[in-house]
Design an enzyme around this catalytic site. Structure first.
Site, short mmCIF file in Angstrom:
data_model
loop_
_atom_site.label_atom_id
_atom_site.label_comp_id
_atom_site.label_asym_id
_atom_site.label_seq_id
_atom_site.Cartn_x
_atom_site.Cartn_y
_atom_site.Cartn_z
N SER A 1 0.84 -1.20 0.00
CA SER A 1 0.00 0.00 0.00
C SER A 1 0.87 1.24 0.00
O SER A 1 2.03 1.21 0.43
CB SER A 1 -0.88 0.02 1.26
OG SER A 1 -1.55 1.25 1.39
N TYR B 1 -2.15 -1.16 10.66
CA TYR B 1 -2.28 -1.54 9.25
C TYR B 1 -1.05 -1.09 8.46
O TYR B 1 -0.45 -1.89 7.72
CB TYR B 1 -3.55 -0.89 8.68
CG TYR B 1 -3.73 -1.04 7.19
CD1 TYR B 1 -4.31 -2.18 6.65
CD2 TYR B 1 -3.35 -0.02 6.31
CE1 TYR B 1 -4.49 -2.31 5.28
CE2 TYR B 1 -3.53 -0.14 4.95
CZ TYR B 1 -4.10 -1.28 4.43
OH TYR B 1 -4.28 -1.41 3.07
P1 NAD Z 1 -11.74 -5.75 0.17
O1 NAD Z 1 -12.40 -5.65 1.48
O2 NAD Z 1 -12.59 -5.82 -1.03
O3 NAD Z 1 -10.75 -6.99 0.13
C1 NAD Z 1 -10.05 -7.43 1.25
C2 NAD Z 1 -10.38 -8.91 1.43
O4 NAD Z 1 -9.55 -9.42 2.46
C3 NAD Z 1 -11.80 -9.18 1.87
O5 NAD Z 1 -12.67 -9.34 0.78
C4 NAD Z 1 -11.65 -10.48 2.65
O6 NAD Z 1 -12.02 -11.58 1.86
C5 NAD Z 1 -10.17 -10.57 2.93
N1 NAD Z 1 -9.91 -10.75 4.35
C6 NAD Z 1 -9.95 -9.84 5.33
N2 NAD Z 1 -9.69 -10.43 6.52
C7 NAD Z 1 -9.48 -11.75 6.26
C8 NAD Z 1 -9.17 -12.89 7.05
N3 NAD Z 1 -8.99 -12.80 8.38
N4 NAD Z 1 -9.04 -14.07 6.43
C9 NAD Z 1 -9.22 -14.18 5.10
N5 NAD Z 1 -9.50 -13.16 4.30
C10 NAD Z 1 -9.63 -11.95 4.88
O7 NAD Z 1 -10.76 -4.50 0.08
P2 NAD Z 1 -9.55 -4.13 -0.92
O8 NAD Z 1 -9.33 -2.69 -0.71
O9 NAD Z 1 -9.77 -4.67 -2.27
O10 NAD Z 1 -8.32 -4.89 -0.24
C11 NAD Z 1 -7.45 -5.75 -0.94
C12 NAD Z 1 -6.02 -5.44 -0.55
O11 NAD Z 1 -5.68 -4.16 -1.01
C13 NAD Z 1 -5.76 -5.44 0.96
O12 NAD Z 1 -4.53 -6.06 1.23
C14 NAD Z 1 -5.67 -3.96 1.26
O13 NAD Z 1 -4.88 -3.73 2.40
C15 NAD Z 1 -5.02 -3.46 0.01
N6 NAD Z 1 -5.09 -2.03 -0.23
C16 NAD Z 1 -6.29 -1.43 -0.38
C17 NAD Z 1 -6.33 -0.06 -0.61
C18 NAD Z 1 -7.64 0.67 -0.78
O14 NAD Z 1 -7.63 1.90 -0.77
N7 NAD Z 1 -8.76 0.00 -0.93
C19 NAD Z 1 -5.15 0.67 -0.71
C20 NAD Z 1 -3.94 0.01 -0.57
C21 NAD Z 1 -3.93 -1.34 -0.33
#
Ligand code: NAD
Ligand code: MG
Length: 298
Positions: A190, A203
């Site tokens: 991230s 985080y």
């Molecule tokens: P999202 O909520 O759609 O996806 C995250 C997924 O993580 C969830 O759907 C869930 O299935 C899974 N998850 C959470 N806790 C879990 C657990 N204990 N066991 C198994 N699965 C679990 O959100 P997203 O934003 O698409 O996140 C995907 C990745 O992107 C993450 O690693 C997040 O940190 C990263 N990210 C997101 C952003 C943003 O702005 N959305 C920015 C930078 C990084």
């Protein structure tokens, strides 16, 4: 002309600035309840055989960035295994509904990645289903806002670290038995790895760890012909945000601070994962690709 991921346009206006109403979901959030809807490339991503016959695991691919990556990989010809939490059954079914229209095989495995045995068993379960494993996208993540370190519970600290970084160790440890030379591991880090928000201390710390893990693991695995890279998204509109990922006053203005003046969409992240998964990135390992809307990574 039908718009695809290749259509030339001004990236600032490719998606509108979001009009985000106040909303709160329990964690993990659901895409089905997200307002406004996110774009995972359902109608825009066009494949061209870049991952033909590859067998990929994508964690947390029921929603958000993971779903967009699953759609892209399936359209590039891969067999795709997704993981999700049991409470996300409906979102997982929607991802499966979309990707099962493509040529490859698909499988969805529910479970909690903060549990060591679930994470460790995943590679073997995918071997049983697909007979191979070539690509791992460690994408599942947990983000709970807390702007006071003295109020951060050990339970939250533990769950965030176990989900976000421990699970990557566990999955890779047991996958190495199966990954062939040419395999690719891609971790979702991230912008928080480099520019941590005050309210995302636990985080952001896991994301810093993921970036270091990516670089160190790449040095270890090049002896096996396996590449390891990461994608660093900026603010992307997904169910992570309204499920206590941001405080309400930040949520309703999510992404407005980026140089583009808008949040990114999951669909805009997927091509970076395709590039890193495919042989096109053969001379790239230990690298992080930023998809941040103009907030630089070092
Ligand atoms: P999202 O909520 O759609 O996806 C995250 C997924 O993580 C969830 O759907 C869930 O299935 C899974 N998850 C959470 N806790 C879990 C657990 N204990 N066991 C198994 N699965 C679990 O959100 P997203 O934003 O698409 O996140 C995907 C990745 O992107 C993450 O690693 C997040 O940190 C990263 N990210 C997101 C952003 C943003 O702005 N959305 C920015 C930078 C990084
Ligand atoms: Mg989800």
């Amino acid at each position: 002309m039908t718009r695809t991921q290749h259509t030339m346009q001004d990236p600032r206006s490719q998606y509108p600035a979001l009009d985000i109403p106040e909303q709160r979901q329990k964690e993990p959030g659901l895409d089905s309840e997200l307002q406004p809807k996110a774009d995972h490339g359902e109608t825009t991503y066009v494949g061209s055989g870049k991952l033909q016959g590859r067998k990929a695991l994508i964690s947390g691919a029921d929603s958000g960035i993971g779903r967009a990556v699953a759609i892209a990989f399936a359209r590039e010809g891969a067999d795709v295994a997704i993981t999700y939490l049991p409470s996300e059954q409906n979102d997982a079914e929607e991802t499966l509904r979309i990707i099962s229209k493509e040529a490859g095989e698909t499988i969805a495995i529910p479970g909690d990645l903060s549990e060591e045995t679930f994470a460790q068993d995943l590679p073997n379960n995918i071997m049983k289903a697909f007979g191979g494993l070539d690509i791992i996208v460690n994408n599942a993540g947990k983000q709970i806002y807390c702007d006071d370190i003295t109020k951060l519970s050990t339970d939250q600290l533990d769950a965030t670290f176990r989900t976000n970084i421990y699970s990557m160790f566990w999955i890779v440890q047991s996958a190495l038995e199966f990954l062939p030379p040419g395999a690719s591991i891609i971790n979702t880090t991230s912008i928080q790895s480099y520019q941590p928000s005050a309210g995302l201390l636990d985080y952001a710390s896991t994301k810093g760890a993921i970036t270091s893990f990516t670089k160190g693991l790449s040095a270890q695995l090049i002896e096996r012909g396996i590449r390891v890279n990461a994608v660093a998204p900026g603010p992307i509109w997904t169910p992570l945000q309204p499920s206590f990922g941001q405080p309400m006053e930040k949520l309703t203005h999510f992404g407005e601070q980026s140089p583009y003046g808008r949040a990114g969409q999951p669909a805009e992240c997927a091509p970076a994962y395709v590039f890193l998964a495919s042989q096109e990135s053969s001379y790239t390992t230990g690298e992080v690709i930023g998809v941040t809307g103009g907030n630089w990574t070092p």
